[in-house]
Design a protein around this motif. Structure first.
Motif, PDB file in Angstrom:
ATOM      1  N   SER A  81      99.129 -23.282 -35.169  1.00  0.00           N
ATOM      2  CA  SER A  81      98.806 -24.525 -35.864  1.00  0.00           C
ATOM      3  C   SER A  81      97.980 -24.264 -37.116  1.00  0.00           C
ATOM      4  CB  SER A  81      98.069 -25.490 -34.926  1.00  0.00           C
ATOM      5  OG  SER A  81      96.960 -24.862 -34.320  1.00  0.00           O
ATOM      6  N   THR A  82      97.160 -23.220 -37.100  1.00  0.00           N
ATOM      7  CA  THR A  82      96.375 -22.871 -38.281  1.00  0.00           C
ATOM      8  C   THR A  82      97.270 -22.332 -39.392  1.00  0.00           C
ATOM      9  OG1 THR A  82      94.489 -22.297 -36.865  1.00  0.00           O
ATOM     10  CG2 THR A  82      94.441 -21.483 -39.129  1.00  0.00           C
ATOM     11  N   ILE A  83      98.235 -21.493 -39.033  1.00  0.00           N
ATOM     12  CA  ILE A  83      99.058 -20.832 -40.050  1.00  0.00           C
ATOM     13  C   ILE A  83      99.725 -21.846 -40.967  1.00  0.00           C
ATOM     14  CG2 ILE A  83     101.175 -19.494 -40.427  1.00  0.00           C
ATOM     15  CD1 ILE A  83     100.396 -17.796 -38.001  1.00  0.00           C
ATOM     16  N   GLN A  84     100.446 -22.811 -40.398  1.00  0.00           N
ATOM     17  CA  GLN A  84     101.176 -23.732 -41.259  1.00  0.00           C
ATOM     18  C   GLN A  84     100.220 -24.580 -42.081  1.00  0.00           C
ATOM     19  OE1 GLN A  84     103.137 -25.702 -37.765  1.00  0.00           O
ATOM     20  NE2 GLN A  84     102.841 -27.577 -38.959  1.00  0.00           N
ATOM     21  N   MET A  85      99.053 -24.900 -41.516  1.00  0.00           N
ATOM     22  CA  MET A  85      98.098 -25.715 -42.270  1.00  0.00           C
ATOM     23  C   MET A  85      97.528 -24.963 -43.467  1.00  0.00           C
ATOM     24  SD  MET A  85      94.753 -27.859 -41.011  1.00  0.00           S
ATOM     25  CE  MET A  85      93.643 -26.468 -40.746  1.00  0.00           C
ATOM     26  N   VAL A  86      97.139 -23.696 -43.286  1.00  0.00           N
ATOM     27  CA  VAL A  86      96.526 -22.979 -44.414  1.00  0.00           C
ATOM     28  C   VAL A  86      97.551 -22.617 -45.484  1.00  0.00           C
ATOM     29  CG1 VAL A  86      94.570 -22.122 -43.071  1.00  0.00           C
ATOM     30  CG2 VAL A  86      96.636 -20.706 -43.275  1.00  0.00           C
TER      31      VAL A  86
END
Length: 341
Positions: A132-137
């Protein structure tokens, strides 16, 4: 001359995806080893359309002479075997949560902080962030560069594949059972509540402040990858979707921001595809992003409740960009900048 590559956890969802992506992208591997737990030894996994790999025992495998390990076996297993591989001279790209917040292990998304790769020399390990962090950053990076992101409020709708094969099986079995009037309790093992035709506001364990660990991960990983001054408040939910995480993201920026300028910044960013038409079907959903590499952005609009605010919809295939693809991309970037022959 190519590289010798080990895929740890090769029989799992992410491990299989890693092998497939390596073939798709023409990864320069002369030899590939499929590794898993003793119970999987002897099983066969596909490496492309015409090659089969026999699974070997991770516990006894000798990493001497192996250049790179792509690892996704679970945190407790990785805790033991990633350092063992690194000590043998193999660079480990670890997809589990175990090493992410250790200060001497770089946490990398190639489109966002490729300069952090140089830190691999300290431990021989590079960590892959939470899905979930990857796509957000990936989405935040161009907006942060252009406007200076100060605060993020994100609500996630995460697919069951984020919980592994067991999560996918549970959604399938519950959905089938409901149609034939079987009790949901008979198939409820992985999730805390019914997942079929439902949404569960709970991913990972609860922490003292009421947040779940998944929500904590999004905040601390964003700080490590992108900027420690960005404040993140996350609300993470499990949704009855097999593959593909969705996120509604609200940002507050230091400098004035509008939809047109934000769209231009996102369209120019690597790994991002903007599909944002204010008509029926003018956006991307998790079902449409499954099997795709990009992070898709839709529903760009001003958030007028703050001085410089924007909200948008963000979806990506969590098994690909959220895990396997990002791991392979790290390996590619490592080869290009540090391990080139």
């Amino acid at each position: 001359m190519g590289y010798r590559v080990a895929v740890i956890g090769a029989t799992g969802n992410v491990g299989r995806e890693m092998l497939q992506i390596m073939v798709e992208r023409g990864f320069p591997a002369d030899e590939v080893f499929a590794l898993a737990s003793p119970r999987s030894v002897g099983r066969e996994v596909s490496y492309g359309d015409d090659k089969i790999l026999k699974v070997q025992n991770l516990e006894t495998f000798d990493f001497t002479g192996v250049d790179i390990a792509l690892s996704s076996p679970g945190a407790s297993v990785s805790k033991v075997h990633s350092p063992r591989a690194a000590q043998a001279g193999c660079v480990v790209i670890d997809n589990t949560s175990h090493f992410r917040m250790e200060p001497d292990v770089p946490l990398v998304v190639p489109e966002v902080n490729p300069e952090a790769l140089a830190g691999y020399k300290k431990r021989g390990i590079i960590a892959n962030p939470n899905c979930s962090t990857i796509q957000m950053v990936v989405a935040l990076k161009p907006l942060h560069q252009a406007f200076g992101v100060r605060r993020v409020v994100v609500s996630t709708y995460q697919s069951v594949s984020g919980a592994g094969k067991e999560g996918m099986d549970e959604l399938f079995n519950q959905t089938r059972g409901i149609y034939v009037n079987d009790p949901v309790s008979a198939t409820q093992e992985k999730f805390t509540k019914q997942i079929a035709f439902n949404v569960i506001p709970h991913i990972d364990t609860f922490m003292d402040d009421g947040a779940t660990k998944e929500e904590w991960k999004m905040a601390v990983e964003t700080a490590k990858i992108l900027d420690p001054d960005i404040k993140v408040h996350a609300n993470c939910c499990r949704a009855p979707v097999f593959i593909g995480h969705a996120e509604y993201i609200n940002i507050e920026t230091e400098r004035p921001i509008d939809e047109k300028a934000a769209r231009a910044a996102l369209e120019a960013a690597p790994g991002v595809v903007v599909v944002d038409r204010r008509i029926d079907e003018g956006y991307v959903t998790p079902a449409e992003c499954a099997g795709e590499d990009a992070v898709y952005i839709s529903r760009l609009r001003r958030d007028r409740t703050v001085e410089n605010g924007l909200s948008f919809w963000c979806v990506s295939d969590n098994l690909r960009k959220g895990a396997a693809l990002n791991t392979v991309q790290i390996a590619e970037a490592l080869i290009a900048t540090h391990l080139a022959r």
